[in-house]
Design a protein around this motif. Structure first.
Motif, PDB file in Angstrom:
ATOM      1  N   THR A   1      61.005  65.109 -94.295  1.00 48.18           N
ATOM      2  CA  THR A   1      59.550  65.081 -94.379  1.00 48.18           C
ATOM      3  C   THR A   1      58.947  66.076 -93.392  1.00 48.18           C
ATOM      4  O   THR A   1      59.631  66.481 -92.455  1.00 48.18           O
ATOM      5  CB  THR A   1      58.996  63.677 -94.067  1.00 48.18           C
ATOM      6  OG1 THR A   1      59.552  63.251 -92.834  1.00 48.18           O
ATOM      7  CG2 THR A   1      59.354  62.706 -95.157  1.00 48.18           C
TER       8      THR A   1
ATOM      9  N   ASP B   1      56.441  60.143 -97.118  1.00 48.42           N
ATOM     10  CA  ASP B   1      55.300  60.572 -96.303  1.00 48.42           C
ATOM     11  C   ASP B   1      54.420  59.411 -95.850  1.00 48.42           C
ATOM     12  O   ASP B   1      53.614  59.571 -94.939  1.00 48.42           O
ATOM     13  CB  ASP B   1      54.429  61.566 -97.081  1.00 48.42           C
ATOM     14  CG  ASP B   1      54.982  62.987 -97.001  1.00 48.42           C
ATOM     15  OD1 ASP B   1      55.888  63.228 -96.175  1.00 48.42           O
ATOM     16  OD2 ASP B   1      54.500  63.845 -97.755  1.00 48.42           O
TER      17      ASP B   1
ATOM     18  N   GLY C   1      57.046  65.695 -96.978  1.00 51.93           N
ATOM     19  CA  GLY C   1      57.589  65.931 -98.312  1.00 51.93           C
ATOM     20  C   GLY C   1      57.159  67.237 -98.961  1.00 51.93           C
ATOM     21  O   GLY C   1      57.933  67.884 -99.654  1.00 51.93           O
TER      22      GLY C   1
END
Ligand SMILES: Nc1nc2c(ncn2[C@@H]2O[C@H](COP(=O)(O)OP(=O)(O)OP(=O)(O)O)[C@@H](O)[C@H]2O)c(=O)[nH]1
Ligand SMILES: [Mg+2]
Length: 471
Positions: free
Chosen positions: A216, A147, A218
């Motif tokens: 992502t 992230d 996440g």
């Protein structure tokens, strides 16, 4: 005593640990981060590491053990009151019961404090009595490190990047069609936003099953108590030149920014920034089994993950960390017991190659790094079998699905890792001349003598690299 504690440079006074001044001043703390993508082997690694530090009979590679300097090891209450405790007893109980079982997936951050009573070595040996060193082990999903890349992107950059890689995947076409059909400038409509987020999350789950790692944001796959909240109710929709307040696009953008500031930033600020030593676990064999696309995605995921350890690249991180750095990073290929030891150097070479690019670009801002292959909990034994006049190095274990005991030849990893990474990078869809067997072994039934931890491969070498210098 004070002078020597200060001199070894590992004093930590600002830990907020308990209220005993003596602890804060005289008892060094090592904060060890353990991460890896889903199913990489984090929970098994921590459980076996702790068990083998409590009972050190199988840890000759951790120098302080054969030197006889560890007097005792014990679990203690952890310093952070708001992080879940790593459930060591349950995991250890399951792995070592009469019908041993692998742990369930763990989807959030957790922590455990193991304290070691250690006698000093070298010049100080005769002068100083034993001292206590605290090892705070922090388990967190590798997806959270991915992230970090979001922090550098606006919503529109993220959405267009994401849509462009979804475009290339057959299983994402359903989502793409849905996203293209919406009018981003129309008034925000909550059921529509929820529907898009649900479909996008469902796609990420499929991608994960197909062997893709870069799934992502996440938390979409690991929502924990954020499930259903607005910070997780957004999705990529096509770029528009400008959008009005109150439009779907504007609301998506706002939630994406909230995800960054309320989910990503706090993780780096409160957890990541405090780590001293880090192990990154990688199921390289699992990726090889899934095929070239999974290997290539894993390589890219590793590059993104490693970005977090080169804070110079990211303004937010540089500011957050200041001069503090992770001092040592171990990249470990897990589940090495799926291979006969003759193949372990090849697995390590693949692990090294997977991180080489990212590593070459910057030497991790001074961190000491190494790669090795290990099995935190050995589930197999080795044997040779002749087949067509060749001796094949095999492993034997109990299969998870059938419960049958069987010997396996997993296929031969190439000596040169580029034979795998090359085709993967060039977009091959299957391995040309090799077939890597998938194997899922059940944990072996153990009878452990007193003072001896569960069987492993190179867990002691991993421990020596990560904490040996501080014992
Ligand atoms: N043979 C073998 N299998 C292992 C070993 N470590 C992990 N595994 C396998 O990998 C699976 C995942 O291990 P975990 O430790 O639960 O992985 P994790 O990274 O904590 O997974 P999540 O919590 O889902 O992110 C286990 O269920 C085992 O099947 C090992 O040392 N040897
Ligand atoms: Mg886990």
């Amino acid at each position: 005593m004070v002078i020597s504690s200060l001199a070894d440079g590992i004093l930590r006074s600002a830990e907020g640990v308990g209220d005993r001044i003596s602890e804060a001043f005289f008892e060094p703390v090592i904060r060890l981060g353990v991460t890896g993508l889903a199913r990489a082997g984090k929970t098994v690694f921590i459980t076996s590491l702790v068990a083998n530090l409590l009972d050190r009979g199988r840890m000759p590679g951790l120098a302080a053990v054969p030197e006889g300097r560890i007097d005792a090891a014990f679990l203690q209450p952890q310093p952070d009151d708001t992080i879940a405790r790593f459930d060591y007893e349950t995991h250890y109980g399951n792995l070592t019961s009469q019908t041993p079982e692998w742990p369930d997936s763990t989807r959030a951050i957790s922590e455990l404090r193991l304290s070691l009573r250690v006698r000093p070595s070298g010049l100080l040996a005769g002068l100083q009595g034993p001292r206590t060193i605290h090892l705070d082990i922090v388990d967190y999903p590798g997806e959270w490190l991915l992230d970090l890349a979001l922090l550098d992107k606006t919503y529109d950059q993220w959405a267009s990047d994401t849509l462009s890689w979804l475009d290339k995947r057959a299983s994402a076409q359903g989502y793409i069609e849905r996203a293209r059909a919406v009018d981003p400038t129309a008034r925000h409509d909550e059921p529509l936003a929820q529907d898009l987020a649900k479909r996008f999350t469902a796609y990420l789950q499929i991608a994960r099953k197909e062997g893709y790692y870069r799934c992502t944001p996440g938390r979409f796959l690991l929502p924990g108590d954020l499930a259903g909240s607005p910070v997780l109710t957004f999705a990529p929709i096509p770029f528009v030149e400008s959008s009005r307040r109150g439009s779907l696009h504007r609301e998506m953008e706002r939630r994406y920014e909230a995800y960054k500031s309320k989910v990503v930033n706090p993780f780096f600020r409160d957890h990541f920034s405090r780590i001293d030593r880090q192990v990154v676990l990688v199921d390289a064999l699992g990726a090889i089994h899934s095929g070239p696309q999974a290997v290539e995605d894993l390589r890219r995921a590793m590059a993104e993950i490693l970005g977090a350890f080169r804070p110079g690249r990211n303004a937010f991180l540089s500011q957050l960390l200041g001069r503090k750095r992770v001092e040592k990073i171990l990249f470990a290929a897990t589940k090495a017991d799926h291979l006969h030891h003759l193949q372990h150097p090849r697995l390590t070479a693949i692990m090294e190659a997977l991180i080489r690019d990212a590593r070459d670009r910057a030497q991790f801002a001074g961190a000491d790094t190494t790669a090795l292959s290990l099995a935190a909990l050995r589930a197999t034994t080795e044997e040779m079998h002749s087949h067509d006049g060749r001796e094949l190095p095999c492993v034997r274990g109990r299969l998870l699905d059938s419960g049958k005991d069987a010997a396996f030849y997993p296929g031969e990893l190439p000596e040169d890792p580029t034979q795998l990474l090359g085709p993967a990078r060039e977009g091959a869809t299957s391995w040309l001349d090799a077939d890597y067997q998938v194997m899922r072994f059940a944990p072996a039934q153990l009878t452990l003598s007193p003072g001896v931890g569960p069987p492993h491969i190179r867990l002691d070498r991993a421990a020596q690299f990560l904490i040996g210098d501080r014992l």
